[in-house]
Design an enzyme around this catalytic site. Structure first.
Site, PDB file in Angstrom:
ATOM      1  N   ASP A 275      79.238 -11.862  17.106  1.00 25.95           N
ATOM      2  CA  ASP A 275      80.386 -11.249  17.776  1.00 25.95           C
ATOM      3  C   ASP A 275      80.871 -10.121  16.866  1.00 25.95           C
ATOM      4  OD1 ASP A 275      82.416 -10.542  19.442  1.00 25.95           O
ATOM      5  OD2 ASP A 275      83.355 -12.512  19.555  1.00 25.95           O
TER       6      ASP A 275
HETATM    7  C1  BGC Z   1      84.808 -10.131  21.770  1.00 23.25           C
HETATM    8  C2  BGC Z   1      83.486 -10.270  22.474  1.00 23.25           C
HETATM    9  C3  BGC Z   1      83.004  -8.925  22.933  1.00 23.25           C
HETATM   10  C4  BGC Z   1      82.909  -8.001  21.744  1.00 23.25           C
HETATM   11  C5  BGC Z   1      82.421  -6.611  22.099  1.00 23.25           C
HETATM   12  C6  BGC Z   1      84.785  -9.070  20.703  1.00 23.25           C
HETATM   13  O1  BGC Z   1      86.076  -8.789  20.293  1.00 23.25           O
HETATM   14  O2  BGC Z   1      85.172 -11.368  21.216  1.00 23.25           O
HETATM   15  O3  BGC Z   1      83.606 -11.142  23.551  1.00 23.25           O
HETATM   16  O4  BGC Z   1      81.781  -9.049  23.582  1.00 23.25           O
HETATM   17  O5  BGC Z   1      84.197  -7.877  21.164  1.00 23.25           O
HETATM   18  O6  BGC Z   1      83.353  -5.902  22.773  1.00 23.25           O
END
Ligand code: BGC
Length: 776
Positions: A275
């Protein structure tokens, strides 16, 4: 010789020498040859995304890059000399999240907002979710992205988790089946998915640090199980490791989780992507099998090189990650040089979104057949969210759509007349409220916005509307999203909402007219104290860009509601045993603290003890506190009635099949959901009274029509996890297959016998601290 030289001088020839190309190219040479030919620096670079530079936002973690496809979440590095292109990853679970507008470009790049994950799960219809996924995947393809960062699959451990709307359910089987269907649908378009956030990312408060301290049993039976089903049945291209820790290590640094469980035990062959986070312990991540670090920082690549050179990291670990990155890239549309139209059929996808949204609505109450509404009747529509519908949640789950159909508009489209006095008053109030919010410079970030607060109306005004309308609708809304958990106050109706509801009900009922509540919410709210006031309650969730039309489809009876709750609606949030260990009313954001921040030592922030163990959702309520339930898991009404007959359970080999016939005995067409729970005999481990083991949904059946349904499960699905021997254990004895309309409404019981079995797995992910378990 002399003659030859003269001849060459007179008739020069060009000698074409086939110099072997310096570097093997992806797609031509086997991946292993490419890995072997790469320098350590090249390999390290490939494991680290190209960062979010170019991003003009305020430093949030959620991905947004201006590279390649503006507004996507991140890109992987290209290596031209090996024929390796950059690839694009973009959010998120309710549809593609990219920027709708681009500098110097008059065209727009809007995407379809589909119903939120929770609403998809409410359909209990894998085929519908797959259709939705196919439409979503098509937009990913046509807009030039390679992977969509979804589906979100975390378990609804507590109703106030801010991102529950992105996730499916409190039950791992339902979550897993929905996730697998979504993955199949999206990937049918030749693009990838990222099943996220692996795993136990069950709160937003301090999510970047939080250590989920959870028993091996709860992990195996609840928090990992849904991911296991999605991985095995959906075969996602990628899995996203979460921000949090599990029993000590960050999931992104946990070899036990990412290699032992995911690859070795579940046979996963795809890529693991982190993530979106800055630099962590890169060496531990690579060693763990976190193949790709997103959005990526150049320092991470340097660290990999240094670690290999100094012997702290085996080059074989790097090679394994590089191999997976290359195998992933080989599958991408960008590698295939697939032409993109940038004009997906948004109209067709809006139709899919509307249809699935209507299927996901749950009819909670319908006294005196208040619904469906009489065609063309005159409706007084109350509540700000009827005029400003919430299509979906905020943060990474937000979708930049061209429009949202509000409920008032949907009702007009369906041929209802809106009481003009009510509609005019709200129009004025809404424009004043919007103007005020704009004046106060209300923050709008990734779909986050403040809604005009609910207002109260005079009793006289409401009484006159009861006189000049045929019925009332009261819309109530809630929104939430990434970065924050919902405050406890969000669970209850506000004073203004309660007053509005009470006065509309008393005035309309006094005039002999019906009141329908429409819930435009993304998560569970309190219903016990007010549910008997209105005649009908339609849980319309957040239905994407066609929300208002889909609501009107159900209110008008064009579609008969067939959704069922994918979670329990408790009397109070505090009835969930997880409330004892949840960051209630924590006011800070999700947290970005350093490893040594003082919050690390605070309960429910730095760490959360899952003392409720496996007693999540209906597993707890049905077994220990049925009286604390307002609407049970699996509950939902329709406009017709069904009879279930000829139920039987059969065993073939290691599988069981339950068959039955459902017949529409009412006077309207409709679909029926059959939920199959199994009650296990007393064994060594405490067990819930019943657990969902299969489900099925009929096609639309006309009055009098019937359909035979078959629900299957494997003997192994009956197992509980015994930590003492690290094995899934099936006790021998007499089990009960229970066919139900909800977890608390069992219609038929069919006994069967199962043999004992034991399946050992690795003794991993052990709690590092003693874990107290709640006693009930
Ligand atoms: C989120 C993810 C997301 C990623 C990319 C993160 O802050 O937890 O779910 O896919 O950002 O935007």
């Amino acid at each position: 010789m002399k003659k030859l030289l003269i001849a060459l001088f007179l008739f020069p020839v060009t000698l074409v020498v086939a110099v072997p190309s310096a570097k093997p190219r992806l797609g031509e040479a086997p991946v292993r040859k490419i890995v072997a030919a790469m320098s350590l620096e090249e390999k390290a670079g490939l494991l680290v995304g190209t960062s979010m530079e170019g991003y003009a936002g305020e430093g949030a973690v959620t991905g947004r890059t201006l590279k390649t496809v503006p507004g996507s979440a991140g890109t992987t590095r290209s290596l031209e000399s090996y024929g390796i292109p950059t690839t694009v990853m973009a959010d998120g679970p309710a549809g593609l999240r990219i920027d709708p507008e681009r500098a110097g470009d008059a065209r727009t790049y809007f995407c379809t907002a589909f119903p939120i994950g929770t609403m998809l799960a409410s359909t209990w219809d894998e085929a519908a979710i797959e259709r939705c996924g196919a439409a979503m995947g098509n937009e990913v393809l046509e807009y030039g992205c390679d992977v969509i960062l979804g589906p979100g699959m975390n378990i609804h451990r507590h109703p106030l988790c801010g991102r529950n709307f992105e996730y499916y359910s409190e039950d791992p089987l339902l979550s897993g089946k929905c996730g697998a269907a979504m993955v199949r649908g999206i990937q049918s378009q030749g693009v990838g998915t990222s099943v996220k956030h692996f795993a136990a990312n069950n709160q937003e408060s301090m999510r970047l640090q939080n250590d989920a301290r959870v028993s091996q049993r709860a992990l195996r039976e609840i928090y990992l199980r849904g991911f296991e089903i999605a991985v095995k049945e959906g075969r996602p291209w990628t899995v996203m490791s979460s921000y949090n820790r599990i029993n000590g290590p960050y999931t992104q640094e946990s070899r036990e989780l990412l290699t032992t469980v995911l690859h070795d035990e579940w046979g996963y062959e795809g890529l693991v992507v982190s993530d979106w986070i800055g630099k962590r312990n890169t060496v531990a991540q690579v060693h763990a099998g976190n193949d790709l670090m997103m959005p990526g920082e150049p320092a991470q690549a340097r660290e990999i090189v240094e670690a290999v050179r100094s012997g702290r990291l085996a080059e074989a670990d790097v090679d394994r990650c590089v191999t997976r990155v290359l195998e992933y890239i080989l599958r991408t549309p960008r590698f295939r040089k697939q032409a993109v139209s940038e004009t997906p059929d948004l109209e067709a996808h809006a139709a899919v979104s509307r249809q699935v949204a209507a299927e996901g609505m749950v009819l909670l109450r319908n006294e005196g057949a208040a619904l469906p509404l009489a065609a063309g009747c005159n409706l007084s529509v109350f509540g700000v969210n009827a005029y400003d519908c919430i299509a979906g949640g905020t943060g990474a789950g937000h979708v930049n759509k061209a429009y949202t159909v509000d409920l008032d508009e949907g009702l007009c489209n369906a041929g209802f007349r809106l009481n003009t006095r009510t509609a005019d008053l709200y129009a004025k109030y809404m424009s004043f409220g919007e103007a005020l919010l704009a004046e106060q410079n209300a923050l709008r970030y990734l779909g986050e916005k403040w809604f005009v607060p609910e207002t109260t109306l005079t009793p006289e005004f409401i009484a006159s509307r009861a006189a000049d309308s045929d019925a009332a609708i009261v819309a109530l809304g809630r929104n939430s999203g990434e970065y924050n958990d919902r405050p406890t106050s969000d669970f209850y109706l506000t004073e203004a909402e309660r007053e509005l509801l009470e006065s509309v009900c008393s005035a309309f009922h006094a005039a002999g007219k019906k009141v329908v509540v429409v819930l435009n919410i993304g998560g569970v709210i309190e219903t016990m104290s007010w549910k008997e006031l209105p005649d009908a309650i339609l849980l319309a969730w957040q239905g994407g860009l066609e929300a208002g039309n889909a609501m009107a489809d159900v209110l008008s009876g064009r579609v008969s509601p067939s959704g069922r709750l994918p979670m329990t609606f408790p009397a109070d949030y505090s009835d969930h045993p997880s409330s004892k260990n949840f960051p209630l009313d924590y006011r800070g954001r999700c947290g970005d603290w350093a490893d040594d921040a003082p919050e690390r030592h605070l309960r429910n922030l730095g760490f959360t003890c899952y003392e409720e163990d496996i007693w999540v959702g209906y597993r707890y309520f049905s077994t220990h506190a049925p009286e604390a339930v307002s609407y049970p898991f699996g509950y939902g009404l329709g406009y017709t009635t069904f009879e279930w007959t000829d139920a039987a359970v059969r065993r073939s080999g290691t599988d069981y099949a339950v068959t039955l016939r459902v017949t529409n005995t009412g006077s309207r067409a409709g679909r029926e959901v059959v939920e199959l729970y199994v009650a296990a005999p007393q064994g060594a481990l405490p067990k819930p009274v019943r657990e969902l083991r299969a489900f099925a949904k009929s096609r639309e059946l006309q009055p009098g029509e019937s359909q035979a349904l078959t629900l299957r499960f494997a003997a192994a699905d009956l197992a509980s996890f015994d930590e003492r021997i690290s094995a899934f254990v099936v006790d021998s004895g007499r089990y009960m297959a229970e066919l139900g309309r909800s977890a608390d409404d069992i219609v038929q019981r069919l006994p069967f016998v199962a043999k004992a079995s034991e399946r050992k797995v690795h003794d991993v992910l052990k709690p590092q601290e003693p874990l107290r378990r709640l006693k009930f």
